[in-house]
Design an enzyme around this catalytic site. Structure first.
Site, PDB file in Angstrom:
ATOM      1  N   LYS A 130       0.883  -1.186   0.000  1.00 41.88           N
ATOM      2  CA  LYS A 130       0.000   0.000   0.000  1.00 41.88           C
ATOM      3  C   LYS A 130       0.905   1.216   0.000  1.00 41.88           C
ATOM      4  CE  LYS A 130      -1.914   2.956   2.043  1.00 41.88           C
ATOM      5  NZ  LYS A 130      -1.777   4.389   1.708  1.00 41.88           N
ATOM      6  N   GLY A 135       6.599   4.861   8.350  1.00 40.75           N
ATOM      7  CA  GLY A 135       5.786   6.072   8.365  1.00 40.75           C
ATOM      8  C   GLY A 135       5.927   6.780   9.698  1.00 40.75           C
ATOM      9  N   SER A 136       4.916   7.524  10.051  1.00 39.06           N
ATOM     10  CA  SER A 136       5.003   8.339  11.263  1.00 39.06           C
ATOM     11  C   SER A 136       4.828   7.489  12.518  1.00 39.06           C
ATOM     12  CB  SER A 136       3.908   9.411  11.224  1.00 39.06           C
ATOM     13  OG  SER A 136       2.640   8.789  11.185  1.00 39.06           O
ATOM     14  N   THR A 137       5.329   8.010  13.616  1.00 37.29           N
ATOM     15  CA  THR A 137       5.151   7.335  14.903  1.00 37.29           C
ATOM     16  C   THR A 137       3.666   7.276  15.261  1.00 37.29           C
ATOM     17  OG1 THR A 137       7.366   7.911  15.591  1.00 37.29           O
ATOM     18  CG2 THR A 137       5.783   7.484  17.353  1.00 37.29           C
ATOM     19  N   ARG A 138       2.932   8.310  14.899  1.00 36.33           N
ATOM     20  CA  ARG A 138       1.486   8.346  15.184  1.00 36.33           C
ATOM     21  C   ARG A 138       0.778   7.145  14.535  1.00 36.33           C
ATOM     22  NH1 ARG A 138      -2.828  10.027  12.381  1.00 36.33           N
ATOM     23  NH2 ARG A 138      -1.551  10.668  10.619  1.00 36.33           N
ATOM     24  N   GLY A 195       2.307   4.453  13.355  1.00 32.63           N
ATOM     25  CA  GLY A 195       2.952   3.227  13.844  1.00 32.63           C
ATOM     26  C   GLY A 195       2.254   2.671  15.081  1.00 32.63           C
ATOM     27  N   GLU A 230       8.987   1.173  11.232  1.00 32.46           N
ATOM     28  CA  GLU A 230      10.144   2.059  10.991  1.00 32.46           C
ATOM     29  C   GLU A 230       9.570   3.469  10.995  1.00 32.46           C
ATOM     30  OE1 GLU A 230      12.970   0.490  10.825  1.00 32.46           O
ATOM     31  OE2 GLU A 230      12.227  -1.528  10.421  1.00 32.46           O
ATOM     32  N   CYS A 258      13.593  10.745   7.295  1.00 30.48           N
ATOM     33  CA  CYS A 258      13.386  10.315   8.679  1.00 30.48           C
ATOM     34  C   CYS A 258      14.651  10.534   9.505  1.00 30.48           C
ATOM     35  CB  CYS A 258      12.987   8.853   8.707  1.00 30.48           C
ATOM     36  SG  CYS A 258      14.120   7.807   7.775  1.00 30.48           S
ATOM     37  N   GLU A 273       9.206  16.130  15.204  1.00 29.88           N
ATOM     38  CA  GLU A 273       9.716  15.930  13.847  1.00 29.88           C
ATOM     39  C   GLU A 273       9.013  16.909  12.913  1.00 29.88           C
ATOM     40  OE1 GLU A 273       8.613  12.299  11.722  1.00 29.88           O
ATOM     41  OE2 GLU A 273      10.673  12.163  10.986  1.00 29.88           O
TER      42      GLU A 273
HETATM   43  P1  NAD Z   1       2.245   8.429   7.601  1.00 27.29           P
HETATM   44  O1  NAD Z   1       2.403   7.667   8.867  1.00 27.29           O
HETATM   45  O2  NAD Z   1       1.252   9.519   7.547  1.00 27.29           O
HETATM   46  O3  NAD Z   1       1.867   7.434   6.401  1.00 27.29           O
HETATM   47  C1  NAD Z   1       2.658   6.317   6.084  1.00 27.29           C
HETATM   48  C2  NAD Z   1       1.791   5.295   5.377  1.00 27.29           C
HETATM   49  O4  NAD Z   1       0.777   4.872   6.279  1.00 27.29           O
HETATM   50  C3  NAD Z   1       1.075   5.830   4.143  1.00 27.29           C
HETATM   51  O5  NAD Z   1       1.010   4.824   3.159  1.00 27.29           O
HETATM   52  C4  NAD Z   1      -0.318   6.141   4.675  1.00 27.29           C
HETATM   53  O6  NAD Z   1      -1.320   6.105   3.691  1.00 27.29           O
HETATM   54  C5  NAD Z   1      -0.496   5.034   5.688  1.00 27.29           C
HETATM   55  N1  NAD Z   1      -1.460   5.359   6.731  1.00 27.29           N
HETATM   56  C6  NAD Z   1      -1.785   6.583   7.218  1.00 27.29           C
HETATM   57  N2  NAD Z   1      -2.744   6.472   8.157  1.00 27.29           N
HETATM   58  C7  NAD Z   1      -3.030   5.148   8.270  1.00 27.29           C
HETATM   59  C8  NAD Z   1      -3.935   4.404   9.059  1.00 27.29           C
HETATM   60  N3  NAD Z   1      -4.775   4.998   9.911  1.00 27.29           N
HETATM   61  N4  NAD Z   1      -3.952   3.047   8.933  1.00 27.29           N
HETATM   62  C9  NAD Z   1      -3.131   2.434   8.051  1.00 27.29           C
HETATM   63  N5  NAD Z   1      -2.265   3.104   7.253  1.00 27.29           N
HETATM   64  C10 NAD Z   1      -2.204   4.437   7.366  1.00 27.29           C
HETATM   65  O7  NAD Z   1       3.701   8.938   7.229  1.00 27.29           O
HETATM   66  P2  NAD Z   1       4.137   9.823   5.983  1.00 27.29           P
HETATM   67  O8  NAD Z   1       3.714  11.217   6.211  1.00 27.29           O
HETATM   68  O9  NAD Z   1       3.732   9.145   4.739  1.00 27.29           O
HETATM   69  O10 NAD Z   1       5.730   9.689   6.075  1.00 27.29           O
HETATM   70  C11 NAD Z   1       6.509  10.461   6.890  1.00 27.29           C
HETATM   71  C12 NAD Z   1       6.939   9.702   8.127  1.00 27.29           C
HETATM   72  O11 NAD Z   1       7.620   8.507   7.769  1.00 27.29           O
HETATM   73  C13 NAD Z   1       7.914  10.499   8.971  1.00 27.29           C
HETATM   74  O12 NAD Z   1       7.551  10.388  10.317  1.00 27.29           O
HETATM   75  C14 NAD Z   1       9.236   9.807   8.703  1.00 27.29           C
HETATM   76  O13 NAD Z   1      10.186   9.969   9.718  1.00 27.29           O
HETATM   77  C15 NAD Z   1       8.817   8.405   8.544  1.00 27.29           C
HETATM   78  N6  NAD Z   1       9.831   7.615   7.840  1.00 27.29           N
HETATM   79  C16 NAD Z   1      10.559   6.712   8.564  1.00 27.29           C
HETATM   80  C17 NAD Z   1      11.554   5.980   7.926  1.00 27.29           C
HETATM   81  C18 NAD Z   1      12.364   4.955   8.683  1.00 27.29           C
HETATM   82  O14 NAD Z   1      12.993   4.116   8.047  1.00 27.29           O
HETATM   83  N7  NAD Z   1      12.377   4.970  10.000  1.00 27.29           N
HETATM   84  C19 NAD Z   1      11.808   6.180   6.570  1.00 27.29           C
HETATM   85  C20 NAD Z   1      11.043   7.117   5.877  1.00 27.29           C
HETATM   86  C21 NAD Z   1      10.043   7.826   6.533  1.00 27.29           C
END
Ligand code: NAD
Length: 499
Positions: free
Chosen positions: A190, A243-246, A248, A266, A301, A400
């Site tokens: 996804k 993605g975001s900690t929120r 996660g 991650e 990130c 962040e």
């Molecule tokens: P995000 O958490 O908003 O979204 C990430 C993914 O999750 C997207 O595909 C999104 O559609 C999906 N998503 C969002 N809400 C969801 C839900 N309720 N249920 C299931 N899936 C959902 O993050 P973002 O804005 O796309 O990316 C930025 C974040 O990613 C930053 O916090 C960054 O630090 C982090 N990041 C971490 C790494 C790492 O390796 N640690 C690498 C790249 C980015």
């Protein structure tokens, strides 16, 4: 053709955007026929309609992935055969370099030069590296007694759900796909709703390379719809989430509410970059932090967004960093000379500008940038921004930002530096700059982060694990350790009868 001489605007005007799902080897509309419009952050141009996948589409993709797994048409192939297919997949990625780079740039705003130089190559190398590993990682035999044999083997999980962000769409997808596919799993990916196109194209290229239908499926859509459906699915065995900690946190909740699927998160970061007064080449340290933070518009990130500098060298350090800002002025991402491009969308633009306002309001001193740029373009650009005089309890130091905003914090001694560097809910990366070998080792050990750099921040390689301590996640992408996430460990006891 020399990529610097390509007319990327002409190519962009002619580019093809296919936002349909890819399920069981077929491109198809979302079952409910719904789509959403995708615009480019470069200039607001509408790129196309993207399938709005929902739970019915996720059900279809998971069913296809499960059927592919149960049929053993991928997982049952000898590792050397899987290696061959994945090597061809990697070659296909490289063969489509210009097309993939352009899609990535148009989709999320990074400069074309970096999409070409970094993203496509890194995605291809990731797939090739795990392809090579497929027939080189051995299982174990335990040192048991004479009347038994205990085999410790790694088996694929089954169906892996991969949910990835928009900042490095291809690389993040490849970090999941490489180990998951090499281990013999089926995958449902996804992509972010903000950057769906390269993931869909990758799945087409994988099919062309000979990956059997159903092994790699892509369902585009919103997080709270397609993403939630995938993470809650009862027939998904593991989720690789970046993605975001929120969000996660939600992944863990989804697993608890469904089938206790393995969840590997991650997540975000607020990485500390610690410069001691004994580091002689202050200019190199300052240029490195500017390059590492402003690269990818600050949307990394591991961006070193908290810069801790010893008070005795801080004035000079700030001067050099601020002088780097003009080189990172945002410009047209389709111009091959551009170093910094557009933020991914208007929401991100507002978020970053909101943090800049917070920096001013809390009394930090803006020494470079601080404003929106290229408003007339119709896209979303922010100047490279540096705040001096930041304290670690300010919002811009704690949260962040995910934009080109640097916070410089001054410290008086080593103990304070370590304390402040570790005073964060995140622990993704950190960096220590010192010419004193004892101090460099001491501080590197004390920093609570998944990766610590010493006197550099640029080294990166698929051979090393990438992931965080604390609320930056669990599990590790990259390296052989990533196989841990997509395999189950099995013990098989065999009895050996004595004569
Ligand atoms: P995000 O958490 O908003 O979204 C990430 C993914 O999750 C997207 O595909 C999104 O559609 C999906 N998503 C969002 N809400 C969801 C839900 N309720 N249920 C299931 N899936 C959902 O993050 P973002 O804005 O796309 O990316 C930025 C974040 O990613 C930053 O916090 C960054 O630090 C982090 N990041 C971490 C790494 C790492 O390796 N640690 C690498 C790249 C980015």
């Amino acid at each position: 053709m020399d990529q610097a001489t390509i007319d990327w605007h002409a190519r962009a005007a002619a580019a093809r955007f296919d936002g349909r799902c890819l399920i069981d080897g077929q491109r198809r509309e979302a079952l409910a026929g719904e789509t959403f419009d995708k615009h480019s952050p470069i200039d607001g141009r509408r790129l196309g309609a993207v399938a709005r996948g929902r739970s019915a589409d996720v059900d279809a993709a998971v069913a296809a992935a499960r059927a592919a797994f149960d049929s053993a048409r991928w997982t049952g192939q000898p590792p050397a055969a899987r290696k061959g297919v994945l090597q061809r997949f990697s070659e296909k990625i490289l063969g489509a370099r210009d097309e993939l780079a352009l899609l990535e740039t148009l989709d999320m705003g990074k400069p074309i030069r970096w999409s070409l130089a970094v993203d496509v190559g890194a995605a291809a190398r990731t797939i090739a590296w795990y392809a090579e590993a497929a027939d080189k990682v051995y299982d174990e035999i335990a040192p048991t007694g004479p009347n038994a044999l205990a085999l410790i083997t790694r088996e694929p999980m089954g169906v892996v759900g991969a949910i990835v962000p928009w900042n490095y769409p291809m690389i993040m997808a490849a970090w999941k796909l490489g180990p998951a596919l090499a281990a013999g799993n089926s995958v449902v990916l996804k992509p972010s709703e903000k950057s769906p196109y390269t993931a869909l194209r990758l799945a087409e290229l994988a099919l062309e390379a000979g990956l059997p239908p159903g092994v790699f499926n892509v369902v585009p859509g919103y997080g709270h719809e397609a993403g939630e459906a995938l993470a809650l699915h009862m027939d998904v065995d593991a989720i690789g989430f970046t993605g975001s900690t929120r969000v996660g946190r939600r992944m863990l909740d989804y697993a608890g509410r469904s089938n206790l699927k393995r969840v590997y998160n991650e997540l975000g970061g607020k990485s500390a970059f610690v410069v001691f007064e004994d580091f002689a080449d202050l200019e190199r340290a300052a240029k490195t932090v500017a390059g590492s933070l402003f690269f990818n518009q600050g949307e990394s990130c591991n961006a070193p967004s908290r810069v801790l500098v010893h008070a005795s060298v801080a004035e000079r350090f700030v001067e050099i960093v601020a002088a780097q800002a003009p080189a990172w002025q945002p410009a047209d991402p389709l111009d091959a000379a551009t170093e910094m491009g557009a933020l991914v969308d208007e929401t991100q633009l507002k978020t970053v500008l909101g943090y800049i306002d917070a920096g001013h309001a809390e009394g930090a001193r803006c020494v470079a940038g601080g404003r929106q740029a290229r408003v007339e373009s119709g896209g979303y650009y922010v100047e490279p921004t540096v705040f001096d005089g930041v304290s670690n309890d300010m919002k811009i130091a704690r949260e962040e930002i995910f934009g080109p905003v640097m916070s410089i914090i001054r410290f008086e001694d080593e103990a304070e530096a370590v304390k402040v560097a570790n005073a964060s809910p995140y622990g993704l990366q950190a960096s220590v700059w010192s010419d004193n070998i004892n101090r460099a080792h001491r501080v590197a050990r004390a920093l609570r982060a998944g990766t610590v750099h010493v006197n550099q921040y640029d080294e990166d390689d698929i051979t090393v694990p990438f992931g965080g301590y604390k609320q930056s996640g669990n599990g590790r992408d990259k390296s052989l350790h990533a196989f841990d996430k997509y395999t189950e460990l099995k013990t098989t006891w065999l009895r050996i009868d004595p004569i």
